[in-house]
Motif scaffolding. Sequence first.
Motif, PDB file in Angstrom:
ATOM      1  N   ALA A  70       0.832  -1.197   0.000  1.00  0.00           N
ATOM      2  CA  ALA A  70       0.000   0.000   0.000  1.00  0.00           C
ATOM      3  C   ALA A  70       0.873   1.255   0.000  1.00  0.00           C
ATOM      4  O   ALA A  70       0.591   2.231  -0.709  1.00  0.00           O
ATOM      5  N   ARG A  71       1.963   1.224   0.784  1.00  0.00           N
ATOM      6  CA  ARG A  71       2.877   2.366   0.837  1.00  0.00           C
ATOM      7  C   ARG A  71       3.526   2.594  -0.525  1.00  0.00           C
ATOM      8  O   ARG A  71       3.666   3.715  -0.989  1.00  0.00           O
ATOM      9  N   ARG A  72       3.922   1.506  -1.169  1.00  0.00           N
ATOM     10  CA  ARG A  72       4.539   1.615  -2.502  1.00  0.00           C
ATOM     11  C   ARG A  72       3.549   2.209  -3.502  1.00  0.00           C
ATOM     12  O   ARG A  72       3.921   3.054  -4.319  1.00  0.00           O
ATOM     13  N   GLY A  73       2.304   1.795  -3.432  1.00  0.00           N
ATOM     14  CA  GLY A  73       1.284   2.345  -4.330  1.00  0.00           C
ATOM     15  C   GLY A  73       1.082   3.831  -4.114  1.00  0.00           C
ATOM     16  O   GLY A  73       0.957   4.602  -5.075  1.00  0.00           O
ATOM     17  N   ARG A  74       1.059   4.240  -2.842  1.00  0.00           N
ATOM     18  CA  ARG A  74       0.923   5.673  -2.549  1.00  0.00           C
ATOM     19  C   ARG A  74       2.131   6.448  -3.040  1.00  0.00           C
ATOM     20  O   ARG A  74       1.997   7.555  -3.574  1.00  0.00           O
ATOM     21  N   ASN A  75       3.321   5.888  -2.866  1.00  0.00           N
ATOM     22  CA  ASN A  75       4.536   6.561  -3.320  1.00  0.00           C
ATOM     23  C   ASN A  75       4.557   6.716  -4.841  1.00  0.00           C
ATOM     24  O   ASN A  75       4.956   7.762  -5.356  1.00  0.00           O
ATOM     25  N   ILE A  76       4.137   5.688  -5.538  1.00  0.00           N
ATOM     26  CA  ILE A  76       4.089   5.758  -6.998  1.00  0.00           C
ATOM     27  C   ILE A  76       3.073   6.800  -7.445  1.00  0.00           C
ATOM     28  O   ILE A  76       3.337   7.595  -8.350  1.00  0.00           O
ATOM     29  N   ALA A  77       1.912   6.833  -6.800  1.00  0.00           N
ATOM     30  CA  ALA A  77       0.895   7.817  -7.157  1.00  0.00           C
ATOM     31  C   ALA A  77       1.393   9.233  -6.878  1.00  0.00           C
ATOM     32  O   ALA A  77       1.178  10.152  -7.686  1.00  0.00           O
ATOM     33  N   LEU A  78       2.071   9.432  -5.770  1.00  0.00           N
ATOM     34  CA  LEU A  78       2.610  10.748  -5.434  1.00  0.00           C
ATOM     35  C   LEU A  78       3.685  11.159  -6.432  1.00  0.00           C
ATOM     36  O   LEU A  78       3.710  12.311  -6.898  1.00  0.00           O
ATOM     37  N   ALA A  79       4.573  10.245  -6.798  1.00  0.00           N
ATOM     38  CA  ALA A  79       5.621  10.548  -7.771  1.00  0.00           C
ATOM     39  C   ALA A  79       5.019  10.873  -9.134  1.00  0.00           C
ATOM     40  O   ALA A  79       5.452  11.819  -9.804  1.00  0.00           O
ATOM     41  N   LEU A  80       4.014  10.123  -9.538  1.00  0.00           N
ATOM     42  CA  LEU A  80       3.361  10.376 -10.819  1.00  0.00           C
ATOM     43  C   LEU A  80       2.687  11.744 -10.819  1.00  0.00           C
ATOM     44  O   LEU A  80       2.787  12.495 -11.795  1.00  0.00           O
ATOM     45  N   GLY A  81       2.022  12.086  -9.724  1.00  0.00           N
ATOM     46  CA  GLY A  81       1.403  13.408  -9.621  1.00  0.00           C
ATOM     47  C   GLY A  81       2.428  14.521  -9.682  1.00  0.00           C
ATOM     48  O   GLY A  81       2.201  15.545 -10.331  1.00  0.00           O
ATOM     49  N   LEU A 100       3.679  14.844 -13.307  1.00  0.00           N
ATOM     50  CA  LEU A 100       2.662  15.497 -14.140  1.00  0.00           C
ATOM     51  C   LEU A 100       2.593  16.997 -13.860  1.00  0.00           C
ATOM     52  O   LEU A 100       2.425  17.801 -14.777  1.00  0.00           O
ATOM     53  N   PHE A 101       2.749  17.391 -12.596  1.00  0.00           N
ATOM     54  CA  PHE A 101       2.743  18.808 -12.244  1.00  0.00           C
ATOM     55  C   PHE A 101       3.935  19.535 -12.872  1.00  0.00           C
ATOM     56  O   PHE A 101       3.790  20.626 -13.424  1.00  0.00           O
ATOM     57  N   VAL A 102       5.108  18.920 -12.816  1.00  0.00           N
ATOM     58  CA  VAL A 102       6.304  19.530 -13.413  1.00  0.00           C
ATOM     59  C   VAL A 102       6.132  19.666 -14.918  1.00  0.00           C
ATOM     60  O   VAL A 102       6.473  20.706 -15.501  1.00  0.00           O
ATOM     61  N   ILE A 103       5.591  18.641 -15.565  1.00  0.00           N
ATOM     62  CA  ILE A 103       5.351  18.708 -17.010  1.00  0.00           C
ATOM     63  C   ILE A 103       4.353  19.812 -17.327  1.00  0.00           C
ATOM     64  O   ILE A 103       4.535  20.569 -18.291  1.00  0.00           O
ATOM     65  N   LEU A 104       3.299  19.931 -16.536  1.00  0.00           N
ATOM     66  CA  LEU A 104       2.304  20.982 -16.752  1.00  0.00           C
ATOM     67  C   LEU A 104       2.928  22.366 -16.633  1.00  0.00           C
ATOM     68  O   LEU A 104       2.696  23.231 -17.478  1.00  0.00           O
ATOM     69  N   VAL A 105       3.736  22.589 -15.611  1.00  0.00           N
ATOM     70  CA  VAL A 105       4.394  23.883 -15.431  1.00  0.00           C
ATOM     71  C   VAL A 105       5.331  24.160 -16.607  1.00  0.00           C
ATOM     72  O   VAL A 105       5.380  25.279 -17.128  1.00  0.00           O
ATOM     73  N   PHE A 106       6.069  23.154 -17.057  1.00  0.00           N
ATOM     74  CA  PHE A 106       6.972  23.322 -18.185  1.00  0.00           C
ATOM     75  C   PHE A 106       6.207  23.699 -19.459  1.00  0.00           C
ATOM     76  O   PHE A 106       6.591  24.626 -20.169  1.00  0.00           O
TER      77      PHE A 106
END
Length: 50
Positions: free
Chosen positions: A14-25, A28-34
């Motif tokens: 569950a922790r790994r899933g949350r970490n992956i979701a947080l990293a993906l978010g 995506l935020f960095v790409i959006l800002v770029f």
Amino acid sequence: MNQPSRDPQAEAKARRGRNIALALGLVLFVILVFVVTVVRLGANVASRPF
């Protein structure tokens, strides 16, 4: 109060899933800002006189 016994493997999964979701978010935020920055600057660079 006694805590119910938990499965350490399930917690880790569950922790790994949350970490992956947080990293993906975050990615995506960095790409959006770029993209927004390139679009905003691109319009100004294209109309700049040389």
